[in-house]
Design an enzyme around this catalytic site. Structure first.
Site, short mmCIF file in Angstrom:
data_model
loop_
_atom_site.label_atom_id
_atom_site.label_comp_id
_atom_site.label_asym_id
_atom_site.label_seq_id
_atom_site.Cartn_x
_atom_site.Cartn_y
_atom_site.Cartn_z
N TYR A 32 0.83 -1.20 0.00
CA TYR A 32 0.00 0.00 0.00
C TYR A 32 0.86 1.24 0.00
O TYR A 32 2.07 1.19 0.23
CB TYR A 32 -0.93 0.00 1.21
CG TYR A 32 -0.26 0.34 2.53
CD1 TYR A 32 -0.39 1.60 3.08
CD2 TYR A 32 0.51 -0.60 3.20
CE1 TYR A 32 0.23 1.92 4.28
CE2 TYR A 32 1.13 -0.29 4.41
CZ TYR A 32 0.99 0.98 4.94
OH TYR A 32 1.61 1.30 6.12
N ARG A 51 8.08 3.89 -5.10
CA ARG A 51 8.22 2.98 -3.96
C ARG A 51 7.18 1.87 -4.02
O ARG A 51 7.46 0.72 -3.67
CB ARG A 51 8.10 3.75 -2.64
CG ARG A 51 8.39 2.88 -1.41
CD ARG A 51 8.43 3.67 -0.13
NE ARG A 51 7.13 4.23 0.22
CZ ARG A 51 6.90 4.98 1.30
NH1 ARG A 51 7.90 5.27 2.13
NH2 ARG A 51 5.70 5.46 1.57
N ARG A 99 -8.18 -19.98 -1.62
CA ARG A 99 -7.21 -19.81 -0.54
C ARG A 99 -6.15 -20.91 -0.55
O ARG A 99 -6.45 -22.10 -0.46
CB ARG A 99 -7.92 -19.79 0.81
CG ARG A 99 -7.01 -19.34 1.95
CD ARG A 99 -7.76 -19.28 3.28
NE ARG A 99 -6.96 -18.62 4.30
CZ ARG A 99 -5.97 -19.19 4.99
NH1 ARG A 99 -5.67 -20.48 4.76
NH2 ARG A 99 -5.28 -18.52 5.89
N HIS A 101 -1.69 -20.99 0.53
CA HIS A 101 -0.54 -20.18 0.92
C HIS A 101 0.37 -19.89 -0.27
O HIS A 101 0.91 -18.78 -0.39
CB HIS A 101 0.26 -20.89 2.03
CG HIS A 101 -0.37 -20.75 3.38
ND1 HIS A 101 -1.58 -21.32 3.70
CD2 HIS A 101 0.05 -20.10 4.50
CE1 HIS A 101 -1.88 -21.04 4.96
NE2 HIS A 101 -0.91 -20.29 5.47
N LYS A 146 6.52 -2.03 1.86
CA LYS A 146 5.35 -1.41 2.50
C LYS A 146 4.17 -2.38 2.40
O LYS A 146 3.22 -2.19 1.65
CB LYS A 146 5.04 -0.06 1.87
CG LYS A 146 4.20 0.86 2.78
CD LYS A 146 4.22 2.27 2.28
CE LYS A 146 3.31 3.18 3.08
NZ LYS A 146 3.76 3.34 4.48
N GLU A 178 12.85 2.37 13.85
CA GLU A 178 11.93 3.42 13.42
C GLU A 178 10.70 3.39 14.31
O GLU A 178 10.56 2.54 15.18
CB GLU A 178 11.54 3.22 11.95
CG GLU A 178 10.86 1.90 11.66
CD GLU A 178 10.55 1.70 10.19
OE1 GLU A 178 10.59 2.66 9.42
OE2 GLU A 178 10.24 0.54 9.82
N LEU A 202 11.38 1.25 6.78
CA LEU A 202 10.79 1.69 5.53
C LEU A 202 11.51 2.96 5.08
O LEU A 202 11.69 3.89 5.88
CB LEU A 202 9.30 1.98 5.71
CG LEU A 202 8.58 2.43 4.44
CD1 LEU A 202 8.47 1.30 3.43
CD2 LEU A 202 7.20 2.99 4.77
#
Length: 290
Positions: A32, A51, A99, A101, A146, A178, A202
């Protein structure tokens, strides 16, 4: 805000539905970005989109849009929602598949969701500074992506909220990494010191802007690992993020930073950051008043 983006189309937000088998919902399998909007214009949009693509590449998702197409979509969404001051949130998941993995082997198109939100500048906090706590960094080892997987960040932020603090400063065995949703800086002997951009943090877009204005104004920057002891002993401490901008920290784990007021270097960086916003997005109606 009335409109949202769903899979390349702008629709009414109430109609934007995500499939229960979307891998972003079931696995956090996606990434995101949050982009600040001032005067109806996206701040550092190119940097954010670059990014985004880097994060997508890191987990093997191919962006189903060109950068220009995505930029145009976001601009159209801002215009339709008449957003002047706020944020635009977007996420891309691997898509909808049964679904499992392992990544789906069939041709699955990534899912795009985006929406806007009115968010004012936190002027009072920017003027007075904020309090923080310290917590162990329990996250995975690819914090440079991210990712939608934010449980470690959420637990740290909740711990800060319960302590009546703005942010949690995370560390690994005493080395500061961070914040739960921010980059952390200290100032020592006039130098701005912050963790190097590696897999443990990040690489903040706001951080990059701060480093650029430091270079232009002959402020020495050191990107290196530093300890909690160094942080507590610093002359000034601040954090940065898309929504918090350049935010002074006046307390760390109950210990005052300096005289518990925003310091002179931090104030200069705030001033230069506001000038950078105005250069890219036009004059600000509300500014930090010291």
């Amino acid at each position: 805000m009335k409109f949202a983006i769903l899979d390349g189309k702008i629709i009414e937000r109430r109609e934007a539905k995500v499939d229960v088998e979307d891998r972003g919902y079931q696995f956090g399998d996606g990434v995101y970005e949050v982009i600040r909007v001032y005067n109806g214009k996206m701040f550092t949009v190119t940097e954010h989109l670059n990014r985004l693509v880097k994060s997508l590449d890191s987990i093997g998702i191919k962006l189903p849009y060109t950068m220009d197409q995505l930029n145009d979509l976001l601009e159209e969404l801002i215009e339709k929602n008449k957003l002047q001051l706020g944020t635009i949130y977007m996420q891309i998941s691997r898509g909808v598949a049964p679904r499992n993995h392992a990544f789906p082997t069939e041709n699955v198109r990534p899912s795009l969701v985006a929406y806007t939100k009115e968010v004012s500048r936190p002027l009072e906090s920017l003027k007075m500074g904020v309090k923080t706590i310290v917590t162990d960094d329990i996250r995975w080892l690819r914090c440079d992506i991210k990712s939608l997987n934010l449980l470690g960040n959420l637990l740290a932020k909740q711990k800060a909220a319960e302590a009546g603090c703005f942010e949690a400063i995370q560390h690994r065995s005493g080395d500061v990494t961070e914040g739960s949703s921010s980059n952390i800086y200290m100032i020592k002997n006039g130098k701005v010191i912050t963790h190097q951009s590696d897999n443990l943090i990040l690489k903040g877009i706001t951080k990059d802007v701060i480093l650029q204005v430091c270079e232009r104004n002959n402020i020495v920057v050191e990107e290196r690992t530093f300890t909690l002891d160094e942080l507590i002993d610093a002359e000034e401490v601040f954090l940065s993020s898309t929504t918090a901008e350049v935010m002074p920290i006046i307390e760390v784990d109950g210990k005052r930073v300096g005289d518990a007021l925003p310091g002179p270097v931090t104030k200069l960086l705030q001033e230069w950051f506001e000038l950078e916003i105005e250069k890219r997005c036009g004059a600000l109606n509300d500014k930090i008043l010291f």
